[in-house]
Design an enzyme around this catalytic site. Structure first.
Site, PDB file in Angstrom:
ATOM      1  N   LYS A   1       0.829  -1.205   0.000  1.00 36.00           N
ATOM      2  CA  LYS A   1       0.000   0.000   0.000  1.00 36.00           C
ATOM      3  C   LYS A   1       0.864   1.256   0.000  1.00 36.00           C
ATOM      4  CE  LYS A   1      -1.937  -1.329   3.777  1.00 36.00           C
ATOM      5  NZ  LYS A   1      -2.781  -1.516   4.974  1.00 36.00           N
TER       6      LYS A   1
ATOM      7  N   THR B   1      -8.456  10.148   7.917  1.00 34.27           N
ATOM      8  CA  THR B   1      -8.149   8.894   7.227  1.00 34.27           C
ATOM      9  C   THR B   1      -7.994   7.721   8.191  1.00 34.27           C
ATOM     10  OG1 THR B   1      -5.767   9.364   7.319  1.00 34.27           O
ATOM     11  CG2 THR B   1      -6.967  10.143   5.377  1.00 34.27           C
TER      12      THR B   1
ATOM     13  N   GLY C   1      -8.325   4.454  10.060  1.00 34.31           N
ATOM     14  CA  GLY C   1      -8.976   3.183   9.763  1.00 34.31           C
ATOM     15  C   GLY C   1      -8.900   2.737   8.323  1.00 34.31           C
ATOM     16  N   THR C   2      -8.148   3.439   7.491  1.00 34.33           N
ATOM     17  CA  THR C   2      -8.115   3.061   6.068  1.00 34.33           C
ATOM     18  C   THR C   2      -7.519   1.667   5.863  1.00 34.33           C
ATOM     19  OG1 THR C   2      -6.045   4.321   5.870  1.00 34.33           O
ATOM     20  CG2 THR C   2      -8.067   5.388   5.111  1.00 34.33           C
ATOM     21  N   GLY C   3      -6.444   1.343   6.589  1.00 30.96           N
ATOM     22  CA  GLY C   3      -5.818   0.032   6.418  1.00 30.96           C
ATOM     23  C   GLY C   3      -6.730  -1.099   6.855  1.00 30.96           C
ATOM     24  N   CYS C   4      -7.373  -0.929   8.010  1.00 35.17           N
ATOM     25  CA  CYS C   4      -8.333  -1.927   8.496  1.00 35.17           C
ATOM     26  C   CYS C   4      -9.473  -2.083   7.496  1.00 35.17           C
ATOM     27  CB  CYS C   4      -8.904  -1.514   9.844  1.00 35.17           C
ATOM     28  SG  CYS C   4      -7.687  -1.212  11.136  1.00 35.17           S
TER      29      CYS C   4
END
Length: 277
Positions: free
Chosen positions: A179, A212, A214-217
């Site tokens: 990512k 932003t 929590g984007t990875g979760c």
């Protein structure tokens, strides 16, 4: 008379975010958006808000595995995602449970380092994650700094991301998505997919927002949801990335720090809040 439904089921194994923006809370909202029934196994409980984390309490490894087994044995699970596992004991127990399970797809977000570069777990846990869990992944979703650790190289360019994806793939996962949320300039938000063939660059619209959290979760949960729906792995990743982009467009300006993405953005868009989101 009730209209009973039998939806696909996804499982999230991750920590609880008391602020509701990441972790288990983000994952369950993401599953619900995709009309997938969400189940969970908590690994740790955090006291956090938009400004940061003030306390973390780990659950016993046996309690984590018991939650997994309760769900898998009764309800059945089409896909699962792993988030914050926190320590070596939990990682080892979860890895053993994965090996014994019948769940066909595992999306692993190797939560080791934040997108800003802060290490979140100790070196022993990183080693355990790398040797035991990474090879069990259907899709592995490291951010820039996690990819640097797993690939053992510095990442500054798109070429570096491609090399890292290939080196991480050699550790055993079926596919890797490096990512680019932590990359500078034009590479911010650019991801690299690798599944043993040619690396593929994935890009979407860049959303200018400070909110932003929590984007990875959310991305890994969305991949798991799409896999539970029966989509092919690469298609699941594409759909998940588009979902996160839309959720960022409707991010929530709540709290005094970094707000979360808007997991339920169609409802926001249709409401009075949509005008100010």
């Amino acid at each position: 008379m009730a209209n009973s439904l039998t939806p696909p089921v996804a499982l999230t194994i991750a920590g609880s975010d008391s602020g509701g923006g990441a972790g288990i809370q983000a994952d369950l909202r993401t599953f619900a958006f995709h009309q997938v029934h969400g189940t969970s196994a908590l690994t740790c409980i955090t006291a956090q808000n938009t400004c940061g984390v003030t306390r973390v309490d780990a659950l016993p490894p046996e309690a984590v595995v018991a939650q997994m087994q309760a769900v898998i044995q009764d309800i059945g699970v089409q896909s699962a995602k792993l988030g914050m596992l926190l320590n070596t004991g939990i990682m080892t127990a979860v890895s053993e449970a994965i090996a014994q399970s019948s769940v066909p797809a595992w999306v692993i977000d190797p939560v080791m380092v934040s997108r800003t570069g802060a290490q979140l777990i100790d070196d022993a846990a990183i080693a355990t994650l790398k040797t035991r869990l990474v090879p069990q992944a259907t899709v592995l979703t490291p951010n820039r700094y996690e990819a640097q650790i797993l690939g053992d190289l510095e990442i500054h360019t798109l070429a570096d991301m491609e090399i890292a994806a290939q080196k991480i793939f050699d550790l055993g996962p079926q596919a890797v998505l490096v990512k680019g949320g932590g990359m500078p300039g034009e590479l911010r938000g650019v991801d690299v997919w690798y599944d043993g063939h040619e690396p593929i660059t994935l890009t979407t619209e860049t959303i200018d927002t400070q909110d932003t959290h929590g984007t990875g979760c959310t991305l890994s949960a969305a991949i798991a949801a799409n896999l539970a729906l029966g989509k092919a792995t690469f298609t699941a990743v594409q759909h998940a990335k588009n979902y996160v982009t839309q959720a960022l467009q409707y991010s929530l300006r709540i709290g005094q720090g970094q707000g979360p993405v808007g997991h339920f953005f169609p409802l926001l868009e249709a409401s009075e809040y949509g005008e100010i989101a």
